[in-house]
Design an enzyme around this catalytic site. Structure first.
Site, PDB file in Angstrom:
ATOM      1  N   ASP A   1       0.829  -1.197   0.000  1.00  0.00           N
ATOM      2  CA  ASP A   1       0.000   0.000   0.000  1.00  0.00           C
ATOM      3  C   ASP A   1       0.872   1.260   0.000  1.00  0.00           C
ATOM      4  OD1 ASP A   1      -2.867   0.901   0.436  1.00  0.00           O
ATOM      5  OD2 ASP A   1      -1.930   1.890   2.149  1.00  0.00           O
TER       6      ASP A   1
ATOM      7  N   GLU B   1       1.640  -0.575  -4.966  1.00  0.00           N
ATOM      8  CA  GLU B   1       0.652   0.446  -5.302  1.00  0.00           C
ATOM      9  C   GLU B   1       1.416   1.765  -5.241  1.00  0.00           C
ATOM     10  OE1 GLU B   1      -3.278   2.770  -3.758  1.00  0.00           O
ATOM     11  OE2 GLU B   1      -1.527   2.424  -2.528  1.00  0.00           O
TER      12      GLU B   1
END
Ligand code: NOJ
Length: 553
Positions: free
Chosen positions: A216, A277
């Protein structure tokens, strides 16, 4: 089930080391997938009860969004404890069961790691609050004194990604930085303790048998905050900070973190995979996707692509070239837990990302559901034919639309609460899945679901679609099975076609053709093995993709 640890020199020899390169990876948003204990929140037992469904889809891997203990200030991306399971979702023993159940079916498991920020309930943040300014405990996060006579003003005028200020004041007067919600304080990655603790977390899950990680906000871990702090306008000025040396994002030195992670990943056989990401310019994505770093990075270009053949050709061409540079395979993704579902996006006359439509509660334009599903099926089939990994989001195999009219009182997303009137948030793509045509929460669980499901939800349920051979569910199963059969080398060659048609060939005489135009077009010679909608004799109608196999004589 645990992974084997090998010496680094053995690591690259794993038989299965390239499993991820052309994998179909299915994202589960655990709280909205299946609820076994009837408390309205999806859980590991729910997932366990559906592993045969997952296997039957023809996927290769499952990516699970955060399932860690969390107050859910940001749907679980606010982690209280990185090495445990939220008791509402399950237990570590159930996690081990899930790993075993997936592996028994030759499915891999990728888990989400959230290293940019913890939650404000994390024990280290609580210790930081208790210990006070200047303490080693506070140095694990990013604390600063405020401006103004009594430090009553934030250290800088920065805005958080979800709207509102990026600095929050604590009781003793200091302020901490949070790129996202105030419940998500950013870690200080200059602190060795943080680096060591994440290595421990990665090894913890790897030793429990996970096959890879989704990272993330991978671009933002390391920071360098000059004094005095730059203003928001200065932060946004590309002339002030050279590429790779921005105070908050995409710093070159974040790769030092991933080099250490890669070293750990390569101790397992096969080496663990990771996908970043990383919201960075395309040419910078290569760094995260390289073999010395995380190994793969999401390209979100298709999440934003409108129904436009030239846009698709450019995205495909550019991303295959970038994959060539990094040595990774490309990633293709239309939907995830952060964006409007693509079956709805492609049904909107504006053809955009659907933000205004969401904001208007679905009134700013009229969604054409049939068109949306037809186009979503067409582009998914196109992407399944591309070299690289296909990332699917739970429910897209049902052609699920976005839920656009969730009442304000039921909303959960901080993007809505922190940015009222500007963002409606992401709850509409997180509504719990419909498994049955009728019944309590459409088979999601035995009680209500944590986000309300619309009355028509059952029309898109697994049960309804199982009974209809032309459903999106059956189509996805056929498409993914064929992809497995046909996929060989990661090569693609373009085929001459009209402007409105995207057509390419894969090794082995396998051709994918998508008609973005309004008139039907002639299909290339060969055997049609699958089409995303009905064909018109030997012609490919508008809004349709077909795969054709050219049999060798
Ligand atoms: C990206 C995740 O996909 C999103 O859901 C989350 O809100 C932010 N990162 C912050 O963790």
């Amino acid at each position: 089930m645990t992974n084997t640890t090998l010496s680094p020199s053995d690591a690259l020899l794993g038989p299965d080391a390239d499993w991820w390169r052309q994998a179909a990876v299915y994202q589960i948003y655990p709280r909205s997938f299946a609820d076994a204990n009837g408390d309205g929140v999806g859980d590991l037992r729910g997932i366990l009860s559906r592993v045969d469904y997952l296997k039957g889809l023809g996927i290769d891997a499952v990516w699970m969004s955060p399932f860690y203990p969390s107050a859910l200030a940001d749907g679980g991306y606010d982690v209280d404890d990185y090495r445990d399971v939220d008791p509402r979702i399950g237990t570590l023993a159930e996690f081990d069961e899930l790993v075993a159940a997936l592996h028994a079916r030759s499915l891999k498991l990728i888990v989400d790691i959230v290293p940019n920020h913890s939650s404000d309930r994390h024990v280290w943040f609580q210790e930081a609050l208790a210990a006070g300014p200047g303490s080693p405990e506070r140095d694990r996060y990013i604390f600063r004194d405020g401006l103004g006579e009594n430090g009553e003003l934030p250290p800088a005028d920065w805005t958080s990604t979800f709207g509102g200020p990026a600095w929050t004041r604590v009781a003793d007067g200091q302020w901490y930085f949070h790129m996202f919600a105030k419940e998500q304080p950013d870690w200080n990655w200059a602190n060795r303790e943080i680096r060591d603790d994440f290595l421990k977390t990665l090894a913890f899950w790897a030793d429990r048998g996970v096959d890879g990680f989704r990272i993330d906000v991978a671009h933002a871990l390391t920071k360098r905050l000059p004094e005095p702090l730059p203003t928001a306008a200065e932060l946004a000025d590309p002339t002030l900070f050279p590429v790779g040396d921005h105070p908050l994002s995409d710093r070159d030195d974040v790769q030092e973190v991933y080099a250490e992670w890669r070293e750990l990943f390569n101790r397992y056989s096969p080496p663990l995979t990771a996908v970043a990401e990383a919201w960075v310019p395309a040419d910078r994505r290569v760094r995260y996707a390289s073999r010395d770093s995380l190994g793969q990075a999401f390209n979100f270009d298709l999440l934003r692509a409108t129904w436009n053949p030239e846009e698709f050709r450019t995205i495909i061409r550019d991303n295959l070239a970038l994959a060539g540079q990094s040595g990774a395979s490309s990633t293709w993704v239309f939907s995830n837990h952060d964006v409007v579902r693509h079956a709805s996006r492609y049904g909107l006359p504006s053809g955009g990302e659907g933000r205004e439509w969401l904001l208007s509660g679905g009134t700013s334009e009229v969604e054409d559901r049939d068109l949306g599903v037809a186009r979503a099926r067409a582009v998914s089939l196109l992407a399944f034919a591309l070299p690289g990994s296909a990332y699917l989001y739970q429910g897209e195999e049902l052609g699920l639309p976005e839920v656009v009219d969730i009442p304000e009182s039921e909303r959960q997303d901080p993007a809505f609460f922190r940015n009222r009137g500007v963002e409606i948030g992401r709850d509409g793509c997180r509504v719990p899945l419909p498994w049955t045509t009728e019944g309590s929460s459409f088979g999601f669980g035995s009680g209500d679901s944590h986000l309300p499901q619309p009355v028509w939800w059952g029309d898109y349920s697994v049960e309804t679609e199982e009974a209809d051979d032309s459903s999106t569910l059956h189509f996805y199963r056929r498409a993914l099975a064929l992809r497995h059969e046909l996929q060989t080398a990661e090569e693609l060659s373009w085929i001459d076609a009209p402007e409105s048609v995207v057509a390419f060939r894969r090794p082995g005489g396998w051709v994918s053709v998508t008609n973005f135009g309004v008139e039907s077009v002639e299909l290339p010679a060969g055997r049609v093995v699958i089409a995303s909608g009905a064909l018109d004799g030997d012609r490919l109608p508008a809004d349709t993709t077909a795969w054709i196999v050219v049999d060798a004589d």
